[in-house]
Design a protein around this motif. Structure first.
Motif, PDB file in Angstrom:
ATOM      1  N   SER A 178       5.470  10.742 -15.848  1.00  0.00           N
ATOM      2  CA  SER A 178       4.994  11.338 -14.606  1.00  0.00           C
ATOM      3  C   SER A 178       4.334  10.247 -13.780  1.00  0.00           C
ATOM      4  O   SER A 178       3.346   9.640 -14.210  1.00  0.00           O
ATOM      5  CB  SER A 178       3.993  12.463 -14.892  1.00  0.00           C
ATOM      6  OG  SER A 178       3.489  13.005 -13.685  1.00  0.00           O
ATOM      7  N   ALA A 179       4.906   9.961 -12.594  1.00  0.00           N
ATOM      8  CA  ALA A 179       4.382   8.909 -11.708  1.00  0.00           C
ATOM      9  C   ALA A 179       4.292   7.572 -12.439  1.00  0.00           C
ATOM     10  O   ALA A 179       3.262   6.903 -12.418  1.00  0.00           O
ATOM     11  CB  ALA A 179       3.027   9.309 -11.133  1.00  0.00           C
ATOM     12  N   VAL A 180       5.371   7.187 -13.096  1.00  0.00           N
ATOM     13  CA  VAL A 180       5.463   5.887 -13.759  1.00  0.00           C
ATOM     14  C   VAL A 180       6.208   4.947 -12.815  1.00  0.00           C
ATOM     15  O   VAL A 180       7.398   5.131 -12.563  1.00  0.00           O
ATOM     16  CB  VAL A 180       6.187   5.994 -15.114  1.00  0.00           C
ATOM     17  CG1 VAL A 180       6.387   4.608 -15.723  1.00  0.00           C
ATOM     18  CG2 VAL A 180       5.406   6.890 -16.055  1.00  0.00           C
ATOM     19  N   ASP A 181       5.503   3.972 -12.256  1.00  0.00           N
ATOM     20  CA  ASP A 181       6.058   3.104 -11.220  1.00  0.00           C
ATOM     21  C   ASP A 181       6.536   1.783 -11.822  1.00  0.00           C
ATOM     22  O   ASP A 181       5.735   0.945 -12.226  1.00  0.00           O
ATOM     23  CB  ASP A 181       5.004   2.842 -10.142  1.00  0.00           C
ATOM     24  CG  ASP A 181       5.602   2.207  -8.891  1.00  0.00           C
ATOM     25  OD1 ASP A 181       6.755   1.736  -8.951  1.00  0.00           O
ATOM     26  OD2 ASP A 181       4.909   2.181  -7.861  1.00  0.00           O
ATOM     27  N   LEU A 182       7.862   1.624 -11.873  1.00  0.00           N
ATOM     28  CA  LEU A 182       8.475   0.399 -12.377  1.00  0.00           C
ATOM     29  C   LEU A 182       8.958  -0.492 -11.247  1.00  0.00           C
ATOM     30  O   LEU A 182       9.434  -1.606 -11.491  1.00  0.00           O
ATOM     31  CB  LEU A 182       9.670   0.752 -13.270  1.00  0.00           C
ATOM     32  CG  LEU A 182       9.401   1.657 -14.475  1.00  0.00           C
ATOM     33  CD1 LEU A 182      10.713   2.189 -15.034  1.00  0.00           C
ATOM     34  CD2 LEU A 182       8.633   0.902 -15.553  1.00  0.00           C
ATOM     35  N   SER A 183       8.838  -0.024 -10.009  1.00  0.00           N
ATOM     36  CA  SER A 183       9.515  -0.664  -8.883  1.00  0.00           C
ATOM     37  C   SER A 183       8.993  -2.056  -8.554  1.00  0.00           C
ATOM     38  O   SER A 183       9.713  -2.855  -7.961  1.00  0.00           O
ATOM     39  CB  SER A 183       9.410   0.229  -7.637  1.00  0.00           C
ATOM     40  OG  SER A 183       8.053   0.387  -7.236  1.00  0.00           O
ATOM     41  N   GLY A 184       7.758  -2.353  -8.929  1.00  0.00           N
ATOM     42  CA  GLY A 184       7.188  -3.646  -8.578  1.00  0.00           C
ATOM     43  C   GLY A 184       7.361  -4.706  -9.641  1.00  0.00           C
ATOM     44  O   GLY A 184       6.689  -5.742  -9.605  1.00  0.00           O
ATOM     45  N   SER A 185       8.260  -4.477 -10.588  1.00  0.00           N
ATOM     46  CA  SER A 185       8.450  -5.416 -11.687  1.00  0.00           C
ATOM     47  C   SER A 185       9.927  -5.685 -11.918  1.00  0.00           C
ATOM     48  O   SER A 185      10.797  -4.985 -11.409  1.00  0.00           O
ATOM     49  CB  SER A 185       7.814  -4.876 -12.973  1.00  0.00           C
ATOM     50  OG  SER A 185       6.407  -4.846 -12.865  1.00  0.00           O
ATOM     51  N   GLU A 186      10.201  -6.712 -12.719  1.00  0.00           N
ATOM     52  CA  GLU A 186      11.567  -7.046 -13.097  1.00  0.00           C
ATOM     53  C   GLU A 186      11.929  -6.265 -14.348  1.00  0.00           C
ATOM     54  O   GLU A 186      11.276  -6.398 -15.385  1.00  0.00           O
ATOM     55  CB  GLU A 186      11.686  -8.543 -13.353  1.00  0.00           C
ATOM     56  CG  GLU A 186      13.062  -9.008 -13.775  1.00  0.00           C
ATOM     57  CD  GLU A 186      13.105 -10.487 -14.091  1.00  0.00           C
ATOM     58  OE1 GLU A 186      14.112 -10.932 -14.669  1.00  0.00           O
ATOM     59  OE2 GLU A 186      12.133 -11.196 -13.781  1.00  0.00           O
ATOM     60  N   GLY A 198      10.756  11.210 -13.590  1.00  0.00           N
ATOM     61  CA  GLY A 198       9.326  10.990 -13.377  1.00  0.00           C
ATOM     62  C   GLY A 198       8.982   9.540 -13.143  1.00  0.00           C
ATOM     63  O   GLY A 198       7.820   9.208 -12.897  1.00  0.00           O
ATOM     64  N   ALA A 199       9.997   8.661 -13.203  1.00  0.00           N
ATOM     65  CA  ALA A 199       9.772   7.235 -12.951  1.00  0.00           C
ATOM     66  C   ALA A 199      10.165   6.874 -11.524  1.00  0.00           C
ATOM     67  O   ALA A 199      10.994   7.535 -10.898  1.00  0.00           O
ATOM     68  CB  ALA A 199      10.558   6.386 -13.942  1.00  0.00           C
ATOM     69  N   VAL A 200       9.577   5.810 -11.011  1.00  0.00           N
ATOM     70  CA  VAL A 200       9.917   5.260  -9.700  1.00  0.00           C
ATOM     71  C   VAL A 200      10.547   3.889  -9.922  1.00  0.00           C
ATOM     72  O   VAL A 200       9.955   3.031 -10.591  1.00  0.00           O
ATOM     73  CB  VAL A 200       8.668   5.121  -8.805  1.00  0.00           C
ATOM     74  CG1 VAL A 200       9.032   4.501  -7.456  1.00  0.00           C
ATOM     75  CG2 VAL A 200       7.994   6.468  -8.612  1.00  0.00           C
TER      76      VAL A 200
END
Length: 222
Positions: A178-186, A198-200
């Protein structure tokens, strides 16, 4: 009414002195079942092989340098900081962490299975393998961390953000996100793409994951 978004992780600020050396320097390593309040475990202590199972740490700083095999199974760590810790492997399973920071730690294999993290920040460092199976992470931030292999199968992750990280491989089989943000990483690879709900992710990540989504859905691409 539509459900409000979970949002970003809450900020992490351990209640510690500005100068860590103002803490009481511990002359001995932590002990199993011990209670430690406002203590500094400095680089004069080698915590390798130390059994600190079920220990309690409140307002403590651990910066031991070496800590191979440090066993924090069942420990409770609150308003504390672990810094510059280096280990080939450690056992921290079923431990409870709250309002705590890990800074510039380097660990080969980290066992956090069935652990509970609430308002925890991991800043810098490298972890070759992290076992989060069955763990529960809420309001957790990973910043500029090299994570080679993360097994989060069966874990529950809520408001977890990865910023400037390298994620070599992430396993989320049967995980709840829930609201797991992976977008700013490789992000190099994922197992269990069907449980990424639930991931971004970023547009670039989505493009790289497309073949995995297609395989999961049984779609043939020509």
């Amino acid at each position: 009414m539509p459900k409000k978004p979970a949002g970003r992780p809450a900020p992490v600020a351990p209640d510690l002195p500005t100068d860590e050396d103002d803490l009481q320097r511990s002359p001995a390593p932590p002990a199993a079942g011990g209670a430690h309040d406002g203590e500094l475990f400095g680089d004069d202590l080698d915590l390798s092989g130390v059994d600190a199972r079920d220990a309690r740490f409140l307002g403590c700083v651990l910066r031991p340098g070496r800590a191979d095999g440090l066993d924090l199974t069942g420990a409770r760590i609150v308003d504390s900081r672990l810094a510059t810790l280096a280990a080939t492997q450690t056992r921290w399973r079923s431990s409870t962490w709250r309002d705590t920071e890990l800074r510039e730690c380097r660990v080969g294999a980290l066992d956090l299975s069935s652990a509970s993290w609430t308002r925890v920040a991991v800043r810098g460092g490298r972890f070759d393998f992290v076992d989060l199976r069955g763990a529960e992470l809420t309001d957790v931030t990973f910043e500029d961390v090299d994570l080679r292999d993360v097994d989060a199968a069966g874990a529950r992750l809520t408001r977890v953000q990865f910023t400037g990280c390298r994620l070599g491989h992430l396993d989320v089989h049967t995980a709840t996100l829930s609201a797991v943000d992976l977008s700013g990483s490789e992000l190099e690879g994922v197992s269990g793409v069907g449980d990424l709900r639930g991931a971004v992710v970023s547009q670039v990540q989505l493009t790289r994951l497309a073949p995995l989504f297609a395989a999961h859905l049984g779609v043939r691409v020509r």
